[in-house]
Design a protein around this motif. Structure first.
Motif, PDB file in Angstrom:
ATOM      1  N   PRO A  56       0.803  -1.234   0.000  1.00 22.78           N
ATOM      2  CA  PRO A  56       0.000   0.000   0.000  1.00 22.78           C
ATOM      3  C   PRO A  56       0.824   1.266   0.000  1.00 22.78           C
ATOM      4  N   LEU A  57       2.033   1.231   0.555  1.00 22.50           N
ATOM      5  CA  LEU A  57       2.866   2.436   0.553  1.00 22.50           C
ATOM      6  C   LEU A  57       3.315   2.809  -0.856  1.00 22.50           C
ATOM      7  N   LYS A  58       3.486   1.821  -1.699  1.00 17.85           N
ATOM      8  CA  LYS A  58       3.922   2.070  -3.071  1.00 17.85           C
ATOM      9  C   LYS A  58       2.756   2.297  -4.021  1.00 17.85           C
ATOM     10  N   ASN A  59       1.657   1.575  -3.835  1.00 21.06           N
ATOM     11  CA  ASN A  59       0.533   1.618  -4.765  1.00 21.06           C
ATOM     12  C   ASN A  59      -0.676   2.372  -4.235  1.00 21.06           C
ATOM     13  N   GLY A  60      -0.568   2.977  -3.052  1.00 19.67           N
ATOM     14  CA  GLY A  60      -1.727   3.637  -2.457  1.00 19.67           C
ATOM     15  C   GLY A  60      -2.220   4.824  -3.267  1.00 19.67           C
ATOM     16  N   VAL A  61      -1.304   5.638  -3.765  1.00 23.13           N
ATOM     17  CA  VAL A  61      -1.701   6.821  -4.532  1.00 23.13           C
ATOM     18  C   VAL A  61      -2.366   6.416  -5.839  1.00 23.13           C
ATOM     19  N   LEU A  62      -1.814   5.407  -6.508  1.00 24.93           N
ATOM     20  CA  LEU A  62      -2.401   4.929  -7.763  1.00 24.93           C
ATOM     21  C   LEU A  62      -3.798   4.367  -7.535  1.00 24.93           C
ATOM     22  N   ALA A  63      -3.983   3.604  -6.453  1.00 25.32           N
ATOM     23  CA  ALA A  63      -5.293   3.019  -6.172  1.00 25.32           C
ATOM     24  C   ALA A  63      -6.329   4.090  -5.864  1.00 25.32           C
ATOM     25  N   VAL A  64      -5.963   5.078  -5.049  1.00 20.38           N
ATOM     26  CA  VAL A  64      -6.909   6.142  -4.698  1.00 20.38           C
ATOM     27  C   VAL A  64      -7.265   6.981  -5.918  1.00 20.38           C
ATOM     28  N   GLN A  65      -6.297   7.270  -6.780  1.00 25.58           N
ATOM     29  CA  GLN A  65      -6.593   8.038  -7.993  1.00 25.58           C
ATOM     30  C   GLN A  65      -7.505   7.261  -8.938  1.00 25.58           C
ATOM     31  N   THR A  66      -7.306   5.956  -9.053  1.00 20.83           N
ATOM     32  CA  THR A  66      -8.176   5.145  -9.913  1.00 20.83           C
ATOM     33  C   THR A  66      -9.606   5.139  -9.393  1.00 20.83           C
ATOM     34  N   ILE A  67      -9.765   4.973  -8.097  1.00 24.48           N
ATOM     35  CA  ILE A  67     -11.109   4.974  -7.517  1.00 24.48           C
ATOM     36  C   ILE A  67     -11.739   6.362  -7.623  1.00 24.48           C
ATOM     37  N   ARG A  68     -10.915   7.408  -7.498  1.00 23.95           N
ATOM     38  CA  ARG A  68     -11.443   8.768  -7.631  1.00 23.95           C
ATOM     39  C   ARG A  68     -11.985   9.012  -9.028  1.00 23.95           C
ATOM     40  N   ASN A  69     -11.317   8.499 -10.047  1.00 28.80           N
ATOM     41  CA  ASN A  69     -11.821   8.649 -11.417  1.00 28.80           C
ATOM     42  C   ASN A  69     -13.169   7.958 -11.587  1.00 28.80           C
ATOM     43  N   ASN A  70     -13.328   6.784 -10.975  1.00 30.15           N
ATOM     44  CA  ASN A  70     -14.618   6.100 -11.041  1.00 30.15           C
ATOM     45  C   ASN A  70     -15.703   6.866 -10.289  1.00 30.15           C
ATOM     46  N   ILE A  71     -15.336   7.491  -9.169  1.00 29.94           N
ATOM     47  CA  ILE A  71     -16.307   8.293  -8.430  1.00 29.94           C
ATOM     48  C   ILE A  71     -16.754   9.497  -9.255  1.00 29.94           C
ATOM     49  N   MET A  72     -15.823  10.128  -9.967  1.00 30.50           N
ATOM     50  CA  MET A  72     -16.177  11.267 -10.813  1.00 30.50           C
ATOM     51  C   MET A  72     -17.109  10.849 -11.937  1.00 30.50           C
ATOM     52  N   ALA A  73     -16.869   9.682 -12.542  1.00 31.94           N
ATOM     53  CA  ALA A  73     -17.760   9.193 -13.605  1.00 31.94           C
ATOM     54  C   ALA A  73     -19.146   8.880 -13.069  1.00 31.94           C
ATOM     55  N   SER A  74     -19.215   8.263 -11.898  1.00 31.79           N
ATOM     56  CA  SER A  74     -20.518   7.973 -11.296  1.00 31.79           C
ATOM     57  C   SER A  74     -21.251   9.254 -10.912  1.00 31.79           C
ATOM     58  N   THR A  75     -20.508  10.243 -10.440  1.00 29.62           N
ATOM     59  CA  THR A  75     -21.127  11.525 -10.094  1.00 29.62           C
ATOM     60  C   THR A  75     -21.713  12.201 -11.322  1.00 29.62           C
ATOM     61  N   LEU A  76     -21.004  12.109 -12.449  1.00 26.02           N
ATOM     62  CA  LEU A  76     -21.509  12.698 -13.689  1.00 26.02           C
ATOM     63  C   LEU A  76     -22.811  12.030 -14.126  1.00 26.02           C
ATOM     64  N   LEU A  77     -22.846  10.696 -14.095  1.00 26.38           N
ATOM     65  CA  LEU A  77     -24.066   9.997 -14.499  1.00 26.38           C
ATOM     66  C   LEU A  77     -25.219  10.265 -13.536  1.00 26.38           C
ATOM     67  N   ALA A 139     -16.323   5.176  -2.394  1.00 27.68           N
ATOM     68  CA  ALA A 139     -15.762   6.005  -1.318  1.00 27.68           C
ATOM     69  C   ALA A 139     -15.314   5.142  -0.141  1.00 27.68           C
ATOM     70  N   HIS A 140     -16.061   4.086   0.142  1.00 30.76           N
ATOM     71  CA  HIS A 140     -15.675   3.181   1.225  1.00 30.76           C
ATOM     72  C   HIS A 140     -14.413   2.408   0.861  1.00 30.76           C
ATOM     73  N   VAL A 141     -14.300   1.996  -0.405  1.00 27.95           N
ATOM     74  CA  VAL A 141     -13.122   1.254  -0.845  1.00 27.95           C
ATOM     75  C   VAL A 141     -11.880   2.141  -0.837  1.00 27.95           C
ATOM     76  N   SER A 142     -12.029   3.430  -1.104  1.00 31.07           N
ATOM     77  CA  SER A 142     -10.876   4.334  -1.101  1.00 31.07           C
ATOM     78  C   SER A 142     -10.209   4.416   0.267  1.00 31.07           C
ATOM     79  N   PHE A 143     -10.958   4.168   1.342  1.00 29.23           N
ATOM     80  CA  PHE A 143     -10.359   4.114   2.677  1.00 29.23           C
ATOM     81  C   PHE A 143      -9.715   2.759   2.950  1.00 29.23           C
ATOM     82  N   LEU A 144     -10.353   1.692   2.462  1.00 27.27           N
ATOM     83  CA  LEU A 144      -9.874   0.352   2.781  1.00 27.27           C
ATOM     84  C   LEU A 144      -8.711  -0.093   1.916  1.00 27.27           C
ATOM     85  N   ILE A 145      -8.525   0.511   0.741  1.00 31.79           N
ATOM     86  CA  ILE A 145      -7.515   0.033  -0.197  1.00 31.79           C
ATOM     87  C   ILE A 145      -6.102   0.287   0.292  1.00 31.79           C
ATOM     88  N   THR A 146      -5.930   1.236   1.215  1.00 25.70           N
ATOM     89  CA  THR A 146      -4.595   1.563   1.718  1.00 25.70           C
ATOM     90  C   THR A 146      -4.206   0.751   2.948  1.00 25.70           C
TER      91      THR A 146
END
Length: 263
Positions: A56-77, A139-146
């Motif tokens: 998680p220390l190495k991939n945490g930023v990538l995981a949170v950014q990926t989930i954030r992009n999905n949240i933005m797409a869901s918010t748009l729809l 949003a819940h997964v963005s906390f648990l993924i790290t």
């Protein structure tokens, strides 16, 4: 056949066609998930969660950014669906006492017109609720993924992957509600366009949802070409490295001899 009889015949047939296709798709996802895109994506997301949580220390930023992009797409729809629902509600309330809807084919009775607008409104409301649930899970997964997860303790990874897949399922249901709104919108112009849209949509959804021999060949054609190009580039790089090593081994005795003579 009269216009009202067409509504009573073609509209249930079109909806029954879509219903039977989705019942078959649900059965295939449960029994044979590898034959559907939904099942393959669920397995891929499970592997992605395991890779992200392994470090998680190495991939945490990538995981949170990926989930954030999905949240933005869901918010748009979700925004689009609730906006369309509000516009339909305003249009129906302002045009309730007018008789302009009688010029549309198959819209001779006020009850049928109300059913058409209510069905479209219901589709957009379902899409809004599904996208809101999708945002909740992401949003819940963005906390648990790290959270760090060891190899022995896989319960945390399974829980995170399960929540991520639930969010993706809500996303898919929201898109299905948008897809269903297209034939219902065409139903305003008559039952014949609505039935044709249901038939074409069933065929297109089969192509997008399944991984049969026909669709697998079409999906993998570009992937195979890209893979061959990547393999060619890799082979060229390996050959060039091998040539450089051979040249170095060829000239290295001469270099050692020149250095000894200089000494």
């Amino acid at each position: 056949m009269e216009e009202d009889e067409l509504d009573y015949l073609l509209v249930p047939l079109g909806l029954l066609l879509l219903l039977l296709y989705h019942v078959w798709l649900l059965f295939t996802i449960i029994k044979h998930p590898s034959k559907t895109v939904v099942g393959l994506n669920a397995q891929s997301r499970h592997q992605w969660v395991f890779c992200m949580m392994s470090d998680p220390l190495k991939n945490g930023v990538l995981a949170v950014q990926t989930i954030r992009n999905n949240i933005m797409a869901s918010t748009l729809l979700a925004t689009i669906s609730i906006t369309l629902s509000s516009l339909i509600g305003v249009f129906v309330s302002s045009d309730a006492d007018n008789s302009t809807s009688e010029i549309v084919f198959g819209n001779k009775t006020p009850l049928l017109s109300a059913i058409k607008y209510f069905s479209i409104l219901l589709c957009f409301l379902v899409a809004f609720l599904c996208n809101v649930q999708c945002i909740r899970y992401y949003a819940h997964v963005s906390f648990l993924i790290t959270l760090p997860a060891s190899v022995d303790n896989t319960e945390t990874v399974e829980y995170v992957a399960r929540n991520l897949n639930r969010g993706s399922y809500c996303w898919s249901l929201g898109l299905r509600a948008f897809y269903l709104s297209f034939p219902l919108l065409l139903w305003i112009f008559g039952p014949i366009p609505m039935f044709l849209c249901c038939s074409m949509m069933s065929f297109l959804l089969y192509f997008l949802d399944t991984t049969s021999s026909f669709t697998r060949r079409l999906h993998r054609r570009s992937f195979n070409e890209d893979t061959l190009k990547a393999c060619d580039v890799e082979s060229i790089s390996q050959v060039s490295q091998r040539v450089c090593i051979e040249e170095y081994n060829l000239h290295s005795p001469l270099l050692h001899a020149a250095s000894n003579s200089a000494c």
